[in-house]
Design a protein around this motif. Structure first.
Motif, PDB file in Angstrom:
ATOM      1  N   LYS A 207      45.762  42.232  49.771  1.00 46.77           N
ATOM      2  CA  LYS A 207      45.118  43.507  49.473  1.00 46.77           C
ATOM      3  C   LYS A 207      43.626  43.448  49.775  1.00 46.77           C
ATOM      4  O   LYS A 207      43.037  42.374  49.872  1.00 46.77           O
ATOM      5  N   GLU A 240      53.344  46.242  43.234  1.00 42.00           N
ATOM      6  CA  GLU A 240      52.775  47.190  44.213  1.00 42.00           C
ATOM      7  C   GLU A 240      52.388  48.495  43.522  1.00 42.00           C
ATOM      8  O   GLU A 240      51.313  49.054  43.780  1.00 42.00           O
ATOM      9  N   ARG A 244      48.623  49.966  43.236  1.00 41.79           N
ATOM     10  CA  ARG A 244      48.367  51.293  43.808  1.00 41.79           C
ATOM     11  C   ARG A 244      47.705  52.211  42.778  1.00 41.79           C
ATOM     12  O   ARG A 244      46.723  52.910  43.098  1.00 41.79           O
TER      13      ARG A 244
END
Length: 275
Positions: A207, A240, A244
């Motif tokens: 990321k 995830e 997010r």
């Protein structure tokens, strides 16, 4: 007691009046995801400790066990227990007593004690060792990279190889954790990563860092991770989703130039979690 139509999670954490961290992040996030979040405060503070000066603090170290005793006598069950900031070896010891009343409930442990290669104020190796003593109760473990190094005795280094990351995960697994998510891993090929370990398999989610650093984002990450798992997601999918959502909150906060010490601008972003 009749089974409830929603999942229910006990949240054992500190409670701040101002500043979005700990329960102030966790309770609304879980609620937006359709989880009944039940507060079990370990400590009450006027603010969190990141920028408002010295807060008013009241220990509630005895409350979790007293609450568990009463709730158990009423037949109250939980689908999960979120264990976060405990603050003292005494409070850690009392969590063992909580588990006497709820020995089979799935536990997420966020071992809050360190970051950026050093312990937070008032924490040291003795507190780390106390936390290691309750790791075998936890199914899900969500340390940051520093905490994962300290718990396993690995040296904190500015870059973490995949070989070292796998050693760390195996070390945490040997302490009792089953599903492991390590945040803020310094990767050689990207800014940071999220390590996900389950059933002897390591996945690294690479990321980019989002905007400014706000207090309480680790609490928010762990809350969304737990909510997603309780709603049926797999571990990688849940990690995830948590990343997010934290990114959405950081970008929205930066867009308004929100005061960093307040934590992220959470309320307008909760709609992204509603199931």
């Amino acid at each position: 007691m009749k089974k409830k139509p929603v999942k229910r999670a006990a949240v054992i954490h500190d409670l701040c009046t101002v500043g979005k961290a700990a329960m102030t992040n966790i309770l609304p996030a879980l609620s937006a995801m359709g989880i009944e979040a039940c507060p079990v405060p370990t400590m009450a503070l006027s603010t969190h400790t990141g920028g408002f000066g010295k807060p008013a603090v009241h220990s509630l170290a005895d409350f979790p066990v007293d609450a568990a005793r009463h709730l158990r006598s009423c037949g109250v069950e939980f689908d999960a227990v979120f264990i976060g900031y405990l603050g003292s070896q005494e409070a850690v010891a009392r969590i063992r007593e909580w588990m006497v009343f709820y020995p089979h409930t799935e536990v997420l442990l966020d071992p809050i004690m360190a970051d950026h290669g050093r312990y937070y104020a008032n924490f040291d190796e003795t507190y780390r060792d106390a936390l290691k003593g309750i790791l075998h109760y936890s199914r899900i473990l969500t340390p940051n990279y520093t905490e994962s190094c300290f718990l396993t005795g690995e040296a904190f280094e500015p870059v973490c190889s995949m070989e070292k990351l796998e050693r760390i995960c195996r070390g945490l697994e040997s302490l009792g954790a089953v599903q492991i998510v390590i945040t803020s891993v310094p990767c050689p090929e990207t800014e940071m990563g999220i390590a996900v370990w389950e059933s002897g398999k390591l996945s690294l989610l690479k990321k980019k860092k989002e905007g400014r650093a706000y207090p309480g984002t680790g609490d928010l990450f762990a809350a969304v991770l737990l909510g997603a798992l309780l709603n049926g997601s797999g571990l990688v999918e849940a990690a995830e989703a948590a990343h997010r959502f934290v990114g959405i909150c950081i970008r929205e906060s930066d867009r308004y130039g929100y005061d960093v010490r307040e934590g992220v601008l959470l309320a307008p972003c909760l709609r992204h979690l509603i199931y």
